[in-house]
Design an enzyme around this catalytic site. Structure first.
Site, PDB file in Angstrom:
ATOM      1  CE  LYS A  39      76.824  11.886  21.413  1.00  0.00           C
ATOM      2  NZ  LYS A  39      76.307  12.013  20.036  1.00  0.00           N
ATOM      3  CD  GLU A  60      71.791   6.435  17.968  1.00  0.00           C
ATOM      4  OE1 GLU A  60      72.590   7.353  18.177  1.00  0.00           O
ATOM      5  OE2 GLU A  60      70.570   6.597  17.801  1.00  0.00           O
TER       6      GLU A  60
HETATM    7  O1  KIV Z   1      71.833  13.142  20.890  1.00  0.00           O
HETATM    8  C1  KIV Z   1      71.778  12.180  21.675  1.00  0.00           C
HETATM    9  O2  KIV Z   1      70.983  12.144  22.606  1.00  0.00           O
HETATM   10  C2  KIV Z   1      72.703  11.073  21.439  1.00  0.00           C
HETATM   11  C3  KIV Z   1      72.517   9.832  22.252  1.00  0.00           C
HETATM   12  C4  KIV Z   1      71.284   9.161  21.870  1.00  0.00           C
HETATM   13  C5  KIV Z   1      73.702   8.939  22.206  1.00  0.00           C
HETATM   14  O3  KIV Z   1      73.563  11.170  20.630  1.00  0.00           O
END
Ligand code: KIV
Length: 292
Positions: A122, A191
């Site tokens: 991600k 988010e």
């Molecule tokens: O780092 C994380 O836990 C996140 C989530 C809150 C989506 O990016």
């Protein structure tokens, strides 16, 4: 199929394409996991486990995600992979490891994938990261995008504030979402974004939206597990719902243990090796007649 899995376990993980195919279907259920044990406890109920860089605050007591390193993400990614067999495991790319160029991003994403055997990475950002997302996806690295309130940009935002409040900000988040979908991300985390905007994005883009402080209309939801179980209590954002109170359980268990250690009621005979034999010997010695 990954080789970095619980020994002897049958591994059939949900894949990034399977997540993408859930657009408009049953809601995607996602939580963060940083450790082997938590991954193991959550695996059955989750479509996706995110090894989020939120571990900076939750596990390491840092004030932002900016201090996270590749080594931290790889170590926790490995632990989560070994604790799970069915959820799709995604590992966050730390700040500074993907923004410089698409080549640097590829090198670091490939290292995370090779050293953890996770299924995807991600990264945060929209229009400005679209070229990088396409570069990674074309080269075999599935990407979960992240738009709206992107915590790695905390200094740019001047704090952790819900986004999309002005027309300009709302337009930017919509453009970001369209750009990451077009670039080939298999899903996007939205988010801290106003509900009507998150709803509109969900209706307009072709990939699943996974909301956190976004909208019940998103294609899925994600939260930080320690928030959900009441283990991280430093602050509680509005979008968090607590489903348990692990913090109190730990404090109470620690206090009960301390009381028993001080009273010498722990350990009991059942926690000791050879305790009964030793006690019997002791009793025999005491019973022997003592010289006058
Ligand atoms: O780092 C994380 O836990 C996140 C989530 C809150 C989506 O990016």
């Amino acid at each position: 199929m990954s080789t970095n899995s619980p020994a002897g376990a049958k591994v059939t993980r949900t894949t990034p394409p399977a997540i993408r195919d859930r657009k408009g279907g049953d809601p995607l259920v996602c939580l963060t996991a940083y450790t082997h044990q938590v991954a193991k406890l959550l695996d059955d109920d989750m479509d996706l486990l995110l090894v989020g860089d939120s571990l900076a605050m939750v596990l390491y007591g840092l004030d932002t995600t900016l201090g996270v390193t590749m080594e931290m993400m790889i170590a926790h990614g490995n632990a989560v992979m070994r604790g799970s067999t069915t959820a799709c495991v995604v590992v966050d790319m730390p700040f500074g490891t993907y923004q410089e160029s698409k080549e640097v991003a590829f090198r670091n994403a490939a290292r995370i994938m090779c050293e953890t055997r996770c299924q995807a990475v991600k990264l945060e950002g929209g229009v400005e990261m679209a070229e990088t997302i396409a570069f990674l996806v074309d080269r075999g690295i599935p990407v979960l995008a992240h738009v709206g309130l992107t915590p790695q940009a905390v200094n740019k935002f001047g704090g952790f504030r819900a986004q999309g409040r002005t027309e300009e900000s709302a337009r930017q988040i919509m453009e970001d979402s369209l750009a990451v979908a077009e670039a080939g991300a298999f899903a996007v985390v939205i988010e801290g974004t106003l509900e009507p905007l998150a709803r509109e994005i969900t209706d307009r883009i072709a990939i699943p939206t996974i909301g956190i402080g976004a909208s019940p209309h998103c294609d899925g939801q994600i939260l930080v597990t320690e928030d959900v179980i009441g283990l991280f209590t430093e602050f509680k954002p509005r979008f968090v719902k607590r489903y348990g109170n692990m913090g109190d359980l730990i404090t109470d268990a620690g206090a009960a243990y301390a009381a028993e250690v001080k009273a010498r009621s722990f350990p009991g005979p059942e926690h000791c090796f050879g305790f009964e034999a030793a006690a019997a010997e002791n009793a025999e010695e005491k019973a022997e007649p003592q010289p006058a």
